[in-house]
Design a protein around this motif. Structure first.
Motif, mmCIF file in Angstrom:
data_model
loop_
_atom_site.group_PDB
_atom_site.id
_atom_site.type_symbol
_atom_site.label_atom_id
_atom_site.label_comp_id
_atom_site.label_asym_id
_atom_site.label_seq_id
_atom_site.Cartn_x
_atom_site.Cartn_y
_atom_site.Cartn_z
ATOM 1 N N ARG A 139 33.969 49.231 39.290
ATOM 2 C CA ARG A 139 33.546 48.080 38.704
ATOM 3 C C ARG A 139 32.069 48.343 38.256
ATOM 4 O O ARG A 139 31.153 47.343 37.480
ATOM 5 N N ASP A 140 30.745 49.237 38.827
ATOM 6 C CA ASP A 140 30.361 49.768 38.495
ATOM 7 C C ASP A 140 29.871 50.252 37.382
ATOM 8 O O ASP A 140 28.962 50.520 36.546
ATOM 9 N N GLU A 141 30.417 50.747 37.227
ATOM 10 C CA GLU A 141 30.762 52.191 36.350
ATOM 11 C C GLU A 141 31.602 51.738 35.204
ATOM 12 O O GLU A 141 30.796 52.401 33.865
ATOM 13 N N LYS A 142 32.465 51.034 35.921
ATOM 14 C CA LYS A 142 33.774 50.915 34.269
ATOM 15 C C LYS A 142 34.286 49.550 34.161
ATOM 16 O O LYS A 142 35.182 49.362 34.586
ATOM 17 N N PRO A 143 33.435 48.663 34.204
ATOM 18 C CA PRO A 143 33.695 47.285 33.888
ATOM 19 C C PRO A 143 34.385 46.744 33.607
ATOM 20 O O PRO A 143 35.320 45.428 33.897
ATOM 21 N N GLU A 144 35.090 47.492 32.361
ATOM 22 C CA GLU A 144 36.453 46.962 31.560
ATOM 23 C C GLU A 144 37.641 47.583 32.191
ATOM 24 O O GLU A 144 38.706 46.939 31.184
ATOM 25 N N LEU A 145 37.233 48.135 32.891
ATOM 26 C CA LEU A 145 38.771 49.458 32.665
ATOM 27 C C LEU A 145 39.507 48.418 34.038
ATOM 28 O O LEU A 145 39.350 47.541 34.791
ATOM 29 N N LYS A 146 41.434 48.540 33.821
ATOM 30 C CA LYS A 146 41.893 47.098 34.584
ATOM 31 C C LYS A 146 42.276 48.040 35.687
ATOM 32 O O LYS A 146 42.814 49.497 35.663
ATOM 33 N N VAL A 147 42.377 46.907 36.963
ATOM 34 C CA VAL A 147 42.815 48.209 38.116
ATOM 35 C C VAL A 147 44.088 47.103 38.560
ATOM 36 O O VAL A 147 43.427 45.664 39.069
ATOM 37 N N LEU A 148 45.108 47.729 39.241
ATOM 38 C CA LEU A 148 45.998 46.793 39.679
ATOM 39 C C LEU A 148 45.797 47.249 40.952
ATOM 40 O O LEU A 148 46.193 48.391 41.161
ATOM 41 N N ILE A 149 45.533 46.679 42.105
ATOM 42 C CA ILE A 149 46.083 46.923 43.758
ATOM 43 C C ILE A 149 47.873 47.238 44.366
ATOM 44 O O ILE A 149 48.245 46.044 43.779
ATOM 45 N N LEU A 150 48.213 48.255 44.942
ATOM 46 C CA LEU A 150 48.851 48.148 44.972
ATOM 47 C C LEU A 150 49.258 48.592 46.422
ATOM 48 O O LEU A 150 48.595 49.900 47.353
ATOM 49 N N SER A 151 49.539 47.510 47.772
ATOM 50 C CA SER A 151 48.638 48.263 48.965
ATOM 51 C C SER A 151 49.818 47.450 50.158
ATOM 52 O O SER A 151 50.023 46.803 49.734
ATOM 53 N N ALA A 152 49.810 48.093 51.147
ATOM 54 C CA ALA A 152 51.023 47.798 52.460
ATOM 55 C C ALA A 152 49.717 46.578 53.321
ATOM 56 O O ALA A 152 50.074 45.301 54.091
ATOM 57 N N ARG A 153 48.372 46.304 52.806
ATOM 58 C CA ARG A 153 47.331 45.586 53.172
ATOM 59 C C ARG A 153 47.669 44.208 52.357
ATOM 60 O O ARG A 153 47.409 43.814 51.690
ATOM 61 N N SER A 154 48.718 43.396 53.470
ATOM 62 C CA SER A 154 49.190 41.860 52.581
ATOM 63 C C SER A 154 49.030 40.788 53.088
ATOM 64 O O SER A 154 48.921 39.815 52.523
ATOM 65 N N SER A 155 47.422 40.709 54.003
ATOM 66 C CA SER A 155 47.091 39.784 54.101
ATOM 67 C C SER A 155 46.377 38.687 53.410
ATOM 68 O O SER A 155 45.957 39.707 52.194
ATOM 69 N N VAL A 156 46.297 37.403 53.432
ATOM 70 C CA VAL A 156 45.722 36.276 52.362
ATOM 71 C C VAL A 156 43.598 37.319 52.022
ATOM 72 O O VAL A 156 42.752 37.173 51.202
ATOM 73 N N ASN A 157 43.048 37.909 53.227
ATOM 74 C CA ASN A 157 42.029 38.225 53.421
ATOM 75 C C ASN A 157 41.604 39.478 52.722
ATOM 76 O O ASN A 157 40.420 39.812 51.798
ATOM 77 N N ASP A 158 42.986 40.351 52.969
ATOM 78 C CA ASP A 158 42.157 41.963 51.871
ATOM 79 C C ASP A 158 42.619 41.008 50.541
ATOM 80 O O ASP A 158 42.452 42.035 49.787
ATOM 81 N N LYS A 159 43.797 40.562 50.399
ATOM 82 C CA LYS A 159 43.674 40.044 49.032
ATOM 83 C C LYS A 159 42.649 39.734 48.034
ATOM 84 O O LYS A 159 41.943 39.615 46.934
ATOM 85 N N VAL A 160 41.686 38.813 48.931
ATOM 86 C CA VAL A 160 41.017 38.015 48.271
ATOM 87 C C VAL A 160 39.153 38.647 48.156
ATOM 88 O O VAL A 160 39.124 39.076 47.454
ATOM 89 N N LYS A 161 39.742 39.705 49.041
ATOM 90 C CA LYS A 161 38.215 40.884 49.252
ATOM 91 C C LYS A 161 38.873 41.790 48.340
ATOM 92 O O LYS A 161 37.723 42.043 47.091
ATOM 93 N N GLY A 162 39.882 42.057 47.665
ATOM 94 C CA GLY A 162 40.244 43.332 46.672
ATOM 95 C C GLY A 162 39.646 42.610 45.212
ATOM 96 O O GLY A 162 39.034 43.356 44.498
ATOM 97 N N LEU A 163 40.126 41.303 45.259
ATOM 98 C CA LEU A 163 40.443 40.624 44.138
ATOM 99 C C LEU A 163 38.648 40.364 43.758
ATOM 100 O O LEU A 163 38.062 40.421 43.362
ATOM 101 N N ASP A 164 38.282 39.985 44.943
ATOM 102 C CA ASP A 164 36.806 39.871 44.596
ATOM 103 C C ASP A 164 35.639 40.760 44.506
ATOM 104 O O ASP A 164 34.902 41.200 43.512
ATOM 105 N N ILE A 165 36.556 41.818 44.918
ATOM 106 C CA ILE A 165 35.213 43.070 44.044
ATOM 107 C C ILE A 165 35.455 43.650 42.946
ATOM 108 O O ILE A 165 34.802 44.382 42.258
ATOM 109 N N GLY A 166 36.943 43.024 42.395
ATOM 110 C CA GLY A 166 36.937 43.618 40.647
ATOM 111 C C GLY A 166 38.305 43.949 40.590
ATOM 112 O O GLY A 166 38.654 44.098 39.196
ATOM 113 N N ALA A 167 39.076 43.873 41.408
ATOM 114 C CA ALA A 167 40.723 44.412 40.964
ATOM 115 C C ALA A 167 41.578 42.966 39.945
ATOM 116 O O ALA A 167 41.061 41.601 39.954
ATOM 117 N N ASN A 168 42.000 43.664 39.186
ATOM 118 C CA ASN A 168 42.587 42.682 38.465
ATOM 119 C C ASN A 168 44.158 41.618 38.515
ATOM 120 O O ASN A 168 44.023 40.477 38.507
#
Length: 229
Positions: free
Chosen positions: A67-96
């Motif tokens: 997000r610092d260097e390529k803000p337009e790049l699309k990112v899909l997080i695929l993770s075993a961390r499935s809690s709401v907090n983990d999802k919110v953190k990932g999306l807040d940092i910039g996952a699409n």
């Protein structure tokens, strides 16, 4: 479209990569955060599928750097961390988008299609250009109601040209977005595939829709007076 899969579970990494290659995508892979960051620095990917639990550099740290260097790049997080907090953190940092494991591959395919459409401001899974209809979901091209038998690579080339139909696309850009990391940029593969794609389209359209701007690249044209590649 060129996709990077960052996943340290090698069986899963291989399964995802094989499935997306069957869909016609160019796919590169790596299994740790440091290699992912290096690849992302060197290559202009269209989308990254990013695991969070990675060795050497955590997925969220990789995401922050993206997000610092390529803000337009699309990112899909695929993770075993499935809690709401983990999802919110990932999306807040910039996952699409965020898909929790375990997942259905068909859903992953649909989410990837959706993100790539957004990248090119394409609201529908259907690309329309003159008499040509390209269904991105079914991966088929239809001209005057007749389906054209394209190979996966021909379809990927045609798709990329259609998504960038208002400009000239260089051979280097096609190598970056339609081929994977094993491609030989000096092999002449672009010319071979463009030639066969042209032949198939011309047989139905009765003109060559792919023009060549010498020294620059290829473009789509509805006129029949294009230069030969």
């Amino acid at each position: 479209m060129r996709i990077l899969i960052v996943e340290d579970e090698l069986d899963l990494q291989e399964a995802i990569a094989d499935g997306l290659r069957i869909d016609g995508y160019a796919v590169d892979t790596c299994d740790n955060g440091e290699d992912a960051y290096e690849l992302l620095y060197e290559v202009n990917y269209d989308l990254v599928v990013l695991d969070l639990n990675l060795p050497k550099m955590d997925g969220l740290e990789v995401l922050g750097k993206i997000r610092d260097e390529k803000p337009e790049l699309k990112v899909l997080i695929l993770s075993a961390r499935s809690s709401v907090n983990d999802k919110v953190k990932g999306l807040d940092i910039g996952a699409n988008d965020y898909l929790a494991k375990p997942f259905d591959f068909a859903e992953l395919e649909a989410r990837i299609r959706n993100l790539l459409r957004r990248k090119f401001v394409q609201e529908s899974s259907m690309l329309l250009w003159g008499e040509i209809k390209v269904d991105l979901s079914k991966r088929i091209a239809v001209i005057n109601e007749k389906e054209i038998a394209l190979t996966k690579k021909e379809f990927a080339l045609f798709e990329y040209l259609l998504l960038n139909k208002d400009r000239v696309v260089s051979q280097e850009e096609l190598i970056e977005h339609v081929w994977d990391q094993h491609a030989d940029s000096f092999s002449g593969a672009i010319r071979v595939h463009i030639a066969t794609l042209r032949k198939k389209l011309k047989a139905v359209l009765n003109y060559d829709p792919i023009g060549t701007k010498i020294g620059e690249g290829y473009f789509l044209s509805e006129k029949s007076d294009n230069e030969n590649a």
